[in-house]
Scaffold this motif. Structure first.
Motif, short mmCIF file in Angstrom:
data_model
loop_
_atom_site.label_atom_id
_atom_site.label_comp_id
_atom_site.label_asym_id
_atom_site.label_seq_id
_atom_site.Cartn_x
_atom_site.Cartn_y
_atom_site.Cartn_z
N GLY A 1 24.92 -78.55 -18.85
CA GLY A 1 26.06 -77.86 -19.44
C GLY A 1 25.95 -76.36 -19.45
O GLY A 1 26.84 -75.68 -19.97
N VAL A 2 24.90 -75.81 -18.85
CA VAL A 2 24.72 -74.36 -18.87
C VAL A 2 25.83 -73.65 -18.11
O VAL A 2 26.29 -72.57 -18.52
N LEU A 3 26.29 -74.25 -17.02
CA LEU A 3 27.37 -73.67 -16.23
C LEU A 3 28.72 -74.15 -16.71
O LEU A 3 29.67 -73.36 -16.83
N ASP A 4 28.81 -75.43 -17.00
CA ASP A 4 30.08 -76.06 -17.36
C ASP A 4 29.99 -76.64 -18.76
O ASP A 4 29.71 -77.83 -18.92
N GLY B 1 34.40 -67.61 -16.31
CA GLY B 1 33.07 -67.83 -16.84
C GLY B 1 31.96 -67.40 -15.91
O GLY B 1 32.14 -66.56 -15.03
N ALA B 2 30.80 -68.02 -16.09
CA ALA B 2 29.59 -67.61 -15.38
C ALA B 2 29.62 -68.01 -13.91
O ALA B 2 30.37 -68.89 -13.49
N VAL B 3 28.74 -67.38 -13.15
CA VAL B 3 28.53 -67.70 -11.74
C VAL B 3 27.33 -68.63 -11.65
O VAL B 3 26.31 -68.41 -12.30
N GLY B 4 27.45 -69.67 -10.84
CA GLY B 4 26.33 -70.59 -10.68
C GLY B 4 26.70 -71.73 -9.76
O GLY B 4 27.72 -71.67 -9.04
N GLU B 5 25.91 -72.78 -9.81
CA GLU B 5 26.15 -73.97 -8.97
C GLU B 5 25.69 -75.22 -9.72
O GLU B 5 24.95 -75.13 -10.70
#
Length: 400
Positions: free
Chosen positions: A132-135, A368-372
């Motif tokens: 859940g860090v990204l979503d 929100g944040a950038v990631g994968e």
């Protein structure tokens, strides 16, 4: 316990001189100096597991978020839910008497309780990993720190802000949708803190999302003794799936995927019932009614079988309207202040931004944040991108 990595010193990256004003450069440095605190907050929230289907766990997360946003000066309203976690609304007053900006997000995750044992919140270089860090717990942290920054810079928020955090986005937003739409109607614009698209782009269009359930009912018989007396629901369903597959039109943004099939009882019994769960994606709102008519017009190939169809489009498309384009242009202008060429993207997944855009409220998603790796074991965010994402959000709250 505070993770060891957040006690390390995060050194801001050196940035090339640009035409950005001193004020915007100073604002970026503000967020860079607070990067350790932002990361610590994100990891703290990731370590509070909050799966959509576990009300007690979700409510624990909601309680923590309520307290933190109230500490930042917000007034919380808890919208009670029965089957899912309670939904949290936090209102922040502003100096100017204008409509608020709605910051929209969710704190439920797709991971079952206990996932942290095998997928802990941890730093690996410039990446922060965890369920859940990204979503999208990082997106909620960006809301908090952007609001605190604006209050610090202006001695209070320049305009009202409403934060709405829902507990059931990952499973359809059934307890929160009406509240989301009501709050959006009272707002000048909606900024959705779902993860950014590839390359850090914001999302100016999303496909609509639907789910249909097609049930076929036939006549059971012994597959060995009386095979000719049976009428297979599985065979009927296979015919229907083959027919529906031809409705796919990827060029026009319409896709139909029979993702789950259940049917039959034993291999030596002609199946009396079978069900298929079908995922549907549409690009334009006008496609919804036409597709729905096709589903309800299905007729059995075997006249001894019967069909039952349930479901429909849950989230209408977020289309790239004039209101969405206007918000994107404002975001581009904010990003340009720090020499950031902010791009836009259209994506296939849905969010609660579909609801707000669907009722005509200007909406910008992917803030929100950038990631994968959303929903996957490699889910992570890029730590060094957090300051400029926070700056973008703060600038949009001012200008939206």
């Amino acid at each position: 316990m505070t993770p060891t990595f957040v006690r390390n010193v995060f050194m801001p990256k050196k940035r090339q001189a640009s035409s950005s004003t001193a004020r915007w450069r100073e604002r970026l440095r503000y967020f860079e100096s607070r990067l350790p605190a932002i990361v610590e907050t994100i990891c703290e929230w990731v370590e509070i597991e909050s799966p959509s289907d576990h009300k007690l766990a979700a409510d624990r997360m909601g309680t923590v978020l309520t307290a933190r946003f109230e500490t930042a000066g917000g007034r919380a309203t808890v919208h009670r839910a029965v089957d899912y976690g309670d939904n949290i609304q936090i209102d922040f007053p502003g100096r100017n008497k204008v409509k608020p900006v709605l910051l929209l997000g969710h704190f439920d995750t797709v991971y079952p309780l206990g996932t942290l044992a095998s997928m802990p919140c941890k730093q690996n270089g410039d990446r922060l990993h965890g369920p859940g860090v990204l979503d999208m717990k990082s997106g909620i942290a960006l809301m908090l720190y952007a609001i605190e920054a604006l209050k610090s810079w202006h001695g209070g928020l320049p305009r009202p802000v409403t934060v709405f955090l829902v507990s059931d986005e990952e499973v359809g937003s059934y307890s929160s949708r009406k509240i989301t739409e009501a709050l959006a109607r009272e707002s000048s614009a909606v900024l959705v803190l779902e993860p950014a698209a590839g390359g850090g782009a914001v999302k100016t269009a999303r496909k609509g999302v639907g789910e249909y359930f097609l049930t076929a009912r036939g006549i059971a018989s012994h597959a060995g003794l009386d095979p000719g007396k049976g009428h297979s629901a599985i065979l009927e369903l296979a015919h229907q799936i083959t027919m529906m597959w031809k409705w796919n039109n990827l060029r026009d943004g319409l896709s139909i995927n029979p993702g789950v099939i259940r049917g039959g009882t034993r291999t030596n019994v002609v199946a009396a019932e079978a069900v298929v769960e079908i995922d549907v994606r549409i690009k334009r709102a006008r496609q919804a009614s036409a597709l729905d008519r096709k589903f309800h017009a299905l007729k059995p190939i075997d006249k001894h079988c019967k069909l039952e169809i349930r479901g429909g489009i849950n989230r209408m498309p977020m289309e790239r309207t004039a209101g969405v384009i206007a918000l994107y242009k404002k975001a581009r202008a904010v990003a340009k202040e720090i020499n950031w060429n902010l791009q836009e993207a259209a994506v296939g997944g849905g969010s609660d931004g579909n609801f707000t855009a669907g009722i005509g409220i200007p909406t910008l998603d992917g803030m929100g944040a950038v990631g994968e790796g959303a929903h996957a074991v490699h889910e992570h965010i890029v730590i060094s991108d957090l300051p400029r994402r926070a700056l973008l959000l703060a600038g949009m709250i001012e200008s939206a």
